[in-house]
Design an enzyme around this catalytic site. Sequence first.
Site, PDB file in Angstrom:
ATOM      1  N   CYS A   6       6.114 -39.198  40.956  1.00 54.89           N
ATOM      2  CA  CYS A   6       6.698 -40.536  40.761  1.00 54.89           C
ATOM      3  C   CYS A   6       6.901 -40.863  39.286  1.00 54.89           C
ATOM      4  O   CYS A   6       7.668 -41.761  38.954  1.00 54.89           O
ATOM      5  CB  CYS A   6       5.830 -41.590  41.426  1.00 54.89           C
ATOM      6  SG  CYS A   6       5.800 -41.387  43.216  1.00 54.89           S
TER       7      CYS A   6
ATOM      8  N   HIS B  62       8.081 -48.435  38.671  1.00 51.40           N
ATOM      9  CA  HIS B  62       8.214 -47.539  39.822  1.00 51.40           C
ATOM     10  C   HIS B  62       7.957 -48.355  41.084  1.00 51.40           C
ATOM     11  O   HIS B  62       7.074 -49.213  41.115  1.00 51.40           O
ATOM     12  CB  HIS B  62       7.198 -46.401  39.684  1.00 51.40           C
ATOM     13  CG  HIS B  62       7.081 -45.562  40.906  1.00 51.40           C
ATOM     14  ND1 HIS B  62       8.169 -44.942  41.470  1.00 51.40           N
ATOM     15  CD2 HIS B  62       6.014 -45.257  41.698  1.00 51.40           C
ATOM     16  CE1 HIS B  62       7.767 -44.281  42.554  1.00 51.40           C
ATOM     17  NE2 HIS B  62       6.469 -44.461  42.703  1.00 51.40           N
TER      18      HIS B  62
ATOM     19  N   ASN C 189       9.842 -46.032  48.588  1.00 52.38           N
ATOM     20  CA  ASN C 189       9.490 -45.219  47.415  1.00 52.38           C
ATOM     21  C   ASN C 189      10.320 -43.932  47.436  1.00 52.38           C
ATOM     22  O   ASN C 189      10.080 -43.056  48.259  1.00 52.38           O
ATOM     23  CB  ASN C 189       7.987 -44.913  47.463  1.00 52.38           C
ATOM     24  CG  ASN C 189       7.506 -44.099  46.276  1.00 52.38           C
ATOM     25  OD1 ASN C 189       8.308 -43.629  45.467  1.00 52.38           O
ATOM     26  ND2 ASN C 189       6.196 -43.924  46.171  1.00 52.38           N
TER      27      ASN C 189
END
Length: 333
Positions: free
Chosen positions: A117, A257, A287
């Site tokens: 990520c 994020h 995500n």
Amino acid sequence: MKNNSITASITAVGKFLPSKKLTNFDLEKMVDTNDEWIRSRTGIEERRIVEKGQASSYMSVNAFKNLQKNYNINSDEIDVIIVATVTPDMLFPSTACIIQDQISAKNAFAFDLSGACSGFLFALDTATRFIESGKYKKVLVFGVDTMSSVVDYTDRNTCILFGDGAGVVLVEPSKDENGIIDSELKTDGSGAKYLMMKAGGSLHPATHETVENKEHFGYQDGATVYKYAVKGMADISKEVSDRNNLTSQTIDLFIPHQANKRIIDSAAKRLGIPNEKVLININKYANTTAGTIPIALTEAVEQKMLKKGDNVILSSFGAGFTWGAIYLKWGIS
Ligand code: COA
């Protein structure tokens, strides 16, 4: 902090999300979950999923086409292509090589970067160093993940969290004082066991057993990851903003994020910034791992949330553990 005569700046952005939606209500029919639980725990309402036969290179090439629609960039001019991903089309060659061919970037060298990520921020910082070296003038940075390829859609702990998507930015030497000013990137490999895909690499190559044991799917200890992510993202965002004398008033946009809205809210609270200065699109896309930040940046441009000279903080936390924050003064008018 910067002490170089060349400043790198993002000069173009693009994104691609597959059209197929997987909503919370769809997931209700697949696992024991419900829309209310998912929305209240994560902020996610739906996510996008590729069709069979489409993967990270496909989404990246389309993100680049989206960039080219709005910005005048010829593929021949590109010097470097960096692709942040943990879901490459295949283990080798790199997805960057496949993209290089498909967008006909004949003069570019290309490689993948694995930072989960935080992959996009790691790649953006790497691109910044390439530009600051003076040797390279145009670096394309992709953040892309096809998370549907590694998600177990019978595991309610993970399948609700992820989606597919790609974003891309072009990094060039800045023509003014705007650009990427500061960064802080971190790794703590002792966190590897909490968020991982066990098999398919050199330690546990694919066997009938690894497939039967579902070891080609992502595993996570959600509560532990959550705990580290809340602290990691909030601390590093604050560190970078304090170091650059930024305050809640002078930060114009925070682009975190998108893993869990509650993690984002904690980081924003720590920076003391109001909701309208925080870009949130986790409700639409979930995500997308390395994809979240360049997708969000592109949406910020599309929604005219950014003007030249704005102070922007990008921030991430992910598998590894890896985390980071980048401060930039927005360079596109
Ligand atoms: N639907 C309904 N119930 C669910 C569920 C789902 N999809 N997933 C888990 N549950 C259950 C759990 O089994 C647990 O039940 P139990 O108490 O009977 O064991 C209960 O809900 C609470 O689980 P808990 O883990 O405490 O929930 P949470 O509030 O911590 O939220 C996550 C879970 C996964 C949303 C949260 O931990 C998280 O976001 N973690 C970080 C994830 C992440 O960011 N990963 C990527 C890193 S970038």
